[in-house]
Enzyme design. Structure first.
Site, PDB file in Angstrom:
ATOM      1  N   THR A 175      53.638   9.759   1.740  1.00  0.00           N
ATOM      2  CA  THR A 175      53.627  11.209   1.498  1.00  0.00           C
ATOM      3  C   THR A 175      52.735  11.509   0.309  1.00  0.00           C
ATOM      4  OG1 THR A 175      54.947  13.149   0.923  1.00  0.00           O
ATOM      5  CG2 THR A 175      55.741  11.039   0.082  1.00  0.00           C
ATOM      6  N   ASN A 198      53.308  14.609  -1.105  1.00  0.00           N
ATOM      7  CA  ASN A 198      54.101  15.677  -1.717  1.00  0.00           C
ATOM      8  C   ASN A 198      54.768  15.104  -2.982  1.00  0.00           C
ATOM      9  OD1 ASN A 198      56.447  17.187  -2.400  1.00  0.00           O
ATOM     10  ND2 ASN A 198      56.448  18.155  -0.389  1.00  0.00           N
ATOM     11  N   GLY A 249      56.844  16.310  -5.121  1.00  0.00           N
ATOM     12  CA  GLY A 249      58.294  16.512  -5.236  1.00  0.00           C
ATOM     13  C   GLY A 249      59.060  15.455  -4.465  1.00  0.00           C
ATOM     14  N   ASP A 309      60.008  13.075   7.415  1.00  0.00           N
ATOM     15  CA  ASP A 309      59.634  14.420   7.792  1.00  0.00           C
ATOM     16  C   ASP A 309      60.904  15.226   7.632  1.00  0.00           C
ATOM     17  OD1 ASP A 309      57.532  16.192   8.623  1.00  0.00           O
ATOM     18  OD2 ASP A 309      58.688  16.519  10.445  1.00  0.00           O
ATOM     19  N   SER A 310      60.757  16.386   7.033  1.00  0.00           N
ATOM     20  CA  SER A 310      61.952  17.126   6.665  1.00  0.00           C
ATOM     21  C   SER A 310      61.671  18.607   6.759  1.00  0.00           C
ATOM     22  CB  SER A 310      62.360  16.755   5.236  1.00  0.00           C
ATOM     23  OG  SER A 310      61.254  16.921   4.361  1.00  0.00           O
ATOM     24  N   PHE A 361      61.885  21.563  -5.257  1.00  0.00           N
ATOM     25  CA  PHE A 361      60.647  22.097  -4.682  1.00  0.00           C
ATOM     26  C   PHE A 361      61.005  22.852  -3.395  1.00  0.00           C
ATOM     27  CE2 PHE A 361      60.028  19.238  -1.017  1.00  0.00           C
ATOM     28  CZ  PHE A 361      60.954  18.255  -1.307  1.00  0.00           C
ATOM     29  N   LYS A 379      71.374  16.463  -6.748  1.00  0.00           N
ATOM     30  CA  LYS A 379      70.793  16.787  -5.434  1.00  0.00           C
ATOM     31  C   LYS A 379      70.678  15.516  -4.582  1.00  0.00           C
ATOM     32  CE  LYS A 379      66.774  18.447  -2.951  1.00  0.00           C
ATOM     33  NZ  LYS A 379      65.337  18.747  -2.964  1.00  0.00           N
TER      34      LYS A 379
END
Ligand code: ITT
Length: 200
Positions: free
Chosen positions: A8, A10, A12, A72-73, A155, A178
């Site tokens: 990834t 990303n 975050g 993937d989310s 994020f 989290k």
């Protein structure tokens, strides 16, 4: 130490994944996809989280010859029939514009009252090996959508998702809080024994 690529870009997600996998005691050298800038981003052509996670993991594993994990989310909103779902990162049209995505979703739900604002974060976590071996597992975090964004942690849609059993949004939770309850935390904790089984 076996190198494991986190497929990834990303930032975050990379932060969350490193913490989750390190907490689970995975003794691997974890490297983000940014360490391999020559590998092009894969098109997310799948129609499920699992398909897209596998596409991303396979692309990195094939290109680098190293095992890769990917997720993937997205956010699935009940009253929208599960949307944005796999389109969460590009809901407003621009991939990765977290603020615009969140604001568009809030505007779409402006007239929907609390009894119909149920939603959940979903995550598929995939492991792919260069020889084509693959595994995928899933995790979910149900909650309710707030009317206004609150909180500065995390994020994406974190400032509007209040997890079930909490009075605060994901963006008001610490990273540890989290990760303990999140879709990504659950999925990757389920992937850890699979990584151990295949990579030792
Ligand atoms: P990669 O494909 O490089 O992993 P991405 O941001 O495109 O990065 P996804 O395709 O999995 O990742 O899209 C996930 C989107 O869903 C993400 O951009 C957020 O908008 C949302 N999302 C997923 N997990 C989230 C979380 O824990 N908190 C808030 N939003 C989340």
């Amino acid at each position: 130490m076996t190198r494991l690529i986190l497929a990834t870009r990303n930032a975050g997600k990379i932060t969350e994944l490193r913490a989750i996998l390190a907490d689970a005691g995975l003794p691997h050298d974890l490297v983000g996809a940014d360490a391999y800038p020559e590998v092009p981003d894969v098109k997310e052509t799948g129609v499920t989280f699992a398909e897209n996670a596998l596409l991303k993991a396979h692309a990195l594993a094939r290109a680098t010859g190293l095992p890769a994990v990917a997720d993937d989310s997205g956010l699935c909103v009940d009253v929208l029939g599960g949307a944005p779902g796999i389109f969460s990162a590009r809901w407003s049209g621009t991939h990765g514009d977290d603020r615009a995505n969140l604001e568009l979703l809030l505007a779409q739900l402006a007239d929907i009252d609390d009894t119909h604002r149920a939603a959940q974060f979903a995550c598929a976590a995939a492991l792919a090996l260069p020889d084509g071996t693959e595994r995928v597992v899933e995790g979910r975090m149900p909650g309710i959508l707030r009317h206004e964004p609150i909180g500065t942690n995390g994020f994406g849609y974190d400032p509007i998702l209040q997890p079930d059993g909490y009075e605060v949004t994901c963006a008001q939770l610490s990273p540890e809080e989290k990760n303990a309850i999140s879709h990504r935390g659950k999925a990757f904790r389920a992937l850890v024994p699979v990584v151990r089984e295949l990579l030792g």
